[in-house]
Design a protein around this motif. Structure first.
Motif, PDB file in Angstrom:
ATOM      1  N   ALA A 181       0.870  -1.286  -0.069  1.00 30.52           N
ATOM      2  CA  ALA A 181       0.049  -0.107   0.000  1.00 30.52           C
ATOM      3  C   ALA A 181       0.806   1.318  -0.067  1.00 30.52           C
ATOM      4  O   ALA A 181       0.620   2.177  -0.627  1.00 30.52           O
ATOM      5  CB  ALA A 181      -0.954   0.021   1.183  1.00 30.52           C
ATOM      6  N   LEU A 182       1.935   0.939   0.608  1.00 33.90           N
ATOM      7  CA  LEU A 182       2.805   2.357   1.007  1.00 33.90           C
ATOM      8  C   LEU A 182       3.616   2.442  -0.485  1.00 33.90           C
ATOM      9  O   LEU A 182       4.470   3.444  -0.528  1.00 33.90           O
ATOM     10  CB  LEU A 182       3.626   2.350   2.013  1.00 33.90           C
ATOM     11  CG  LEU A 182       2.743   2.248   3.471  1.00 33.90           C
ATOM     12  CD1 LEU A 182       3.777   2.133   4.797  1.00 33.90           C
ATOM     13  CD2 LEU A 182       2.028   3.730   3.562  1.00 33.90           C
ATOM     14  N   LEU A 189       0.427   7.470  -1.254  1.00 34.54           N
ATOM     15  CA  LEU A 189       0.980   8.079  -0.427  1.00 34.54           C
ATOM     16  C   LEU A 189       0.614   9.427  -0.405  1.00 34.54           C
ATOM     17  O   LEU A 189       0.292  10.285   0.589  1.00 34.54           O
ATOM     18  CB  LEU A 189       2.615   8.257  -0.496  1.00 34.54           C
ATOM     19  CG  LEU A 189       3.388   6.963  -0.220  1.00 34.54           C
ATOM     20  CD1 LEU A 189       4.903   7.187  -0.772  1.00 34.54           C
ATOM     21  CD2 LEU A 189       3.271   6.389   1.023  1.00 34.54           C
ATOM     22  N   ARG A 190       0.317  10.292  -1.354  1.00 32.34           N
ATOM     23  CA  ARG A 190      -0.196  11.439  -1.597  1.00 32.34           C
ATOM     24  C   ARG A 190      -1.860  11.590  -0.884  1.00 32.34           C
ATOM     25  O   ARG A 190      -2.004  12.379  -0.336  1.00 32.34           O
ATOM     26  CB  ARG A 190      -0.370  11.967  -2.940  1.00 32.34           C
ATOM     27  CG  ARG A 190       1.074  12.217  -3.602  1.00 32.34           C
ATOM     28  CD  ARG A 190       0.999  12.321  -5.021  1.00 32.34           C
ATOM     29  NE  ARG A 190       0.408  13.870  -5.291  1.00 32.34           N
ATOM     30  CZ  ARG A 190      -0.076  14.249  -6.720  1.00 32.34           C
ATOM     31  NH1 ARG A 190       0.199  13.486  -7.652  1.00 32.34           N
ATOM     32  NH2 ARG A 190      -0.352  15.583  -6.628  1.00 32.34           N
ATOM     33  N   ILE A 191      -2.305  10.477  -1.116  1.00 34.46           N
ATOM     34  CA  ILE A 191      -3.823  10.357  -0.615  1.00 34.46           C
ATOM     35  C   ILE A 191      -3.779  10.267   0.983  1.00 34.46           C
ATOM     36  O   ILE A 191      -4.426  11.174   1.668  1.00 34.46           O
ATOM     37  CB  ILE A 191      -4.448   9.167  -0.822  1.00 34.46           C
ATOM     38  CG1 ILE A 191      -5.051   9.332  -2.562  1.00 34.46           C
ATOM     39  CG2 ILE A 191      -5.749   8.999  -0.153  1.00 34.46           C
ATOM     40  CD1 ILE A 191      -5.538   8.147  -3.295  1.00 34.46           C
ATOM     41  N   ARG A 215     -10.126   3.346  -6.292  1.00 29.46           N
ATOM     42  CA  ARG A 215      -9.487   2.028  -6.255  1.00 29.46           C
ATOM     43  C   ARG A 215      -8.255   1.884  -5.320  1.00 29.46           C
ATOM     44  O   ARG A 215      -7.893   1.159  -4.545  1.00 29.46           O
ATOM     45  CB  ARG A 215      -8.865   1.529  -7.477  1.00 29.46           C
ATOM     46  CG  ARG A 215     -10.092   0.695  -8.609  1.00 29.46           C
ATOM     47  CD  ARG A 215      -9.291   0.442  -9.667  1.00 29.46           C
ATOM     48  NE  ARG A 215      -8.856   1.380 -10.627  1.00 29.46           N
ATOM     49  CZ  ARG A 215      -9.353   1.842 -11.506  1.00 29.46           C
ATOM     50  NH1 ARG A 215     -10.903   1.995 -11.752  1.00 29.46           N
ATOM     51  NH2 ARG A 215      -8.810   2.876 -12.480  1.00 29.46           N
ATOM     52  N   HIS A 216      -7.517   3.287  -5.426  1.00 32.76           N
ATOM     53  CA  HIS A 216      -6.415   3.469  -4.312  1.00 32.76           C
ATOM     54  C   HIS A 216      -6.802   3.270  -2.885  1.00 32.76           C
ATOM     55  O   HIS A 216      -6.283   2.817  -2.116  1.00 32.76           O
ATOM     56  CB  HIS A 216      -5.637   4.796  -4.658  1.00 32.76           C
ATOM     57  CG  HIS A 216      -4.699   4.844  -5.821  1.00 32.76           C
ATOM     58  ND1 HIS A 216      -3.884   3.831  -5.925  1.00 32.76           N
ATOM     59  CD2 HIS A 216      -4.908   5.395  -6.972  1.00 32.76           C
ATOM     60  CE1 HIS A 216      -2.786   4.073  -7.242  1.00 32.76           C
ATOM     61  NE2 HIS A 216      -3.991   5.185  -7.611  1.00 32.76           N
ATOM     62  N   ALA A 252      -5.522  -2.537   3.460  1.00 29.10           N
ATOM     63  CA  ALA A 252      -4.215  -2.304   4.411  1.00 29.10           C
ATOM     64  C   ALA A 252      -4.353  -2.197   5.731  1.00 29.10           C
ATOM     65  O   ALA A 252      -3.682  -1.934   6.475  1.00 29.10           O
ATOM     66  CB  ALA A 252      -3.190  -1.685   3.649  1.00 29.10           C
ATOM     67  N   ARG A 253      -5.659  -1.456   5.821  1.00 35.32           N
ATOM     68  CA  ARG A 253      -6.367  -0.997   7.399  1.00 35.32           C
ATOM     69  C   ARG A 253      -5.607   0.169   7.580  1.00 35.32           C
ATOM     70  O   ARG A 253      -5.315   0.174   8.936  1.00 35.32           O
ATOM     71  CB  ARG A 253      -6.208  -2.245   8.353  1.00 35.32           C
ATOM     72  CG  ARG A 253      -7.201  -3.410   7.770  1.00 35.32           C
ATOM     73  CD  ARG A 253      -7.290  -4.814   8.421  1.00 35.32           C
ATOM     74  NE  ARG A 253      -7.036  -4.795   9.685  1.00 35.32           N
ATOM     75  CZ  ARG A 253      -6.618  -6.038  10.333  1.00 35.32           C
ATOM     76  NH1 ARG A 253      -6.688  -7.187   9.587  1.00 35.32           N
ATOM     77  NH2 ARG A 253      -6.499  -5.843  11.663  1.00 35.32           N
ATOM     78  N   VAL A 254      -5.383   1.096   6.834  1.00 34.13           N
ATOM     79  CA  VAL A 254      -4.587   2.438   7.071  1.00 34.13           C
ATOM     80  C   VAL A 254      -5.929   3.440   6.636  1.00 34.13           C
ATOM     81  O   VAL A 254      -5.371   4.607   7.032  1.00 34.13           O
ATOM     82  CB  VAL A 254      -3.196   2.590   6.442  1.00 34.13           C
ATOM     83  CG1 VAL A 254      -2.258   1.565   7.035  1.00 34.13           C
ATOM     84  CG2 VAL A 254      -3.498   2.598   4.957  1.00 34.13           C
ATOM     85  N   VAL A 255      -6.880   3.192   6.378  1.00 32.85           N
ATOM     86  CA  VAL A 255      -7.793   4.178   5.902  1.00 32.85           C
ATOM     87  C   VAL A 255      -9.134   3.387   6.379  1.00 32.85           C
ATOM     88  O   VAL A 255      -9.437   2.343   5.941  1.00 32.85           O
ATOM     89  CB  VAL A 255      -7.838   4.635   4.351  1.00 32.85           C
ATOM     90  CG1 VAL A 255      -9.009   5.264   4.091  1.00 32.85           C
ATOM     91  CG2 VAL A 255      -6.605   5.352   4.158  1.00 32.85           C
TER      92      VAL A 255
END
Length: 117
Positions: free
Chosen positions: A14-15, A21-23, A50-51, A58-61
C-alpha cells in the motif's frame, strides 16, 4: 499487537505507490471527502476509489458514508509494529515537498478551516 494477524506485506504494498502516499498525506489528521482528493490530485474518481480501497484493505484508512459522499480518515494499523512504521512514514510525508504542495492546494480548494499535516 491486535488479536488478528496483520498482513505487513499488504501495508508495504500500500505504501509503495506514490498516489496512495499522496492520498495518505492529503487526508492527514482530518476526514476528507473523495471529491477533494479528485480535485487536488487531478485523477478521476474511479481511480482514486481503487487506491482508497487498497488502503482500506491494508487497514490504514477507514470510510464513512454521508448521503452519496464517502468520507475517509487515516487510521493506525491494528498491529503496534505496523502502526509505528506507518506513523514514521506519515512524519516523512509531512516534510516532502510534493506532499506540502498537495496540502497547500487542498487548503485553497477545501472550505475546512484547519487541515493539519
Amino acid at each position: 499487537m491486535a488479536g488478528k494477524h496483520y498482513n505487513i506485506e499488504l501495508l508495504f504494498k500500500a505504501l509503495a505507490d506514490r498516489t496512495r502516499l499522496r492520498i495518505i498525506s492529503l487526508i492527514g489528521g482530518d476526514e476528507i471527502c473523495v471529491c477533494f482528493l479528485v480535485e487536488v490530485l487531478n485523477i478521476n474518481q474511479p481511480k482514486i476509489s481503487r487506491h482508497l480501497a487498497y488502503l482500506r484493505r491494508a487497514r490504514v484508512v477507514s470510510a464513512r458514508r454521508e448521503g452519496k459522499w464517502m468520507h475517509y480518515r487515516v487510521v493506525d494499523p491494528p498491529d503496534s509494529r505496523a502502526a509505528s512504521i506507518f506513523r514514521e512514514v506519515r512524519t516523512w510525508l509531512a516534510n516532502d515537498a510534493q506532499m506540502q504542495r498537495d496540502r497547500s492546494r487542498l487548503n485553497q480548494i477545501c472550505c475546512a478551516t484547519k487541515l493539519p499535516s
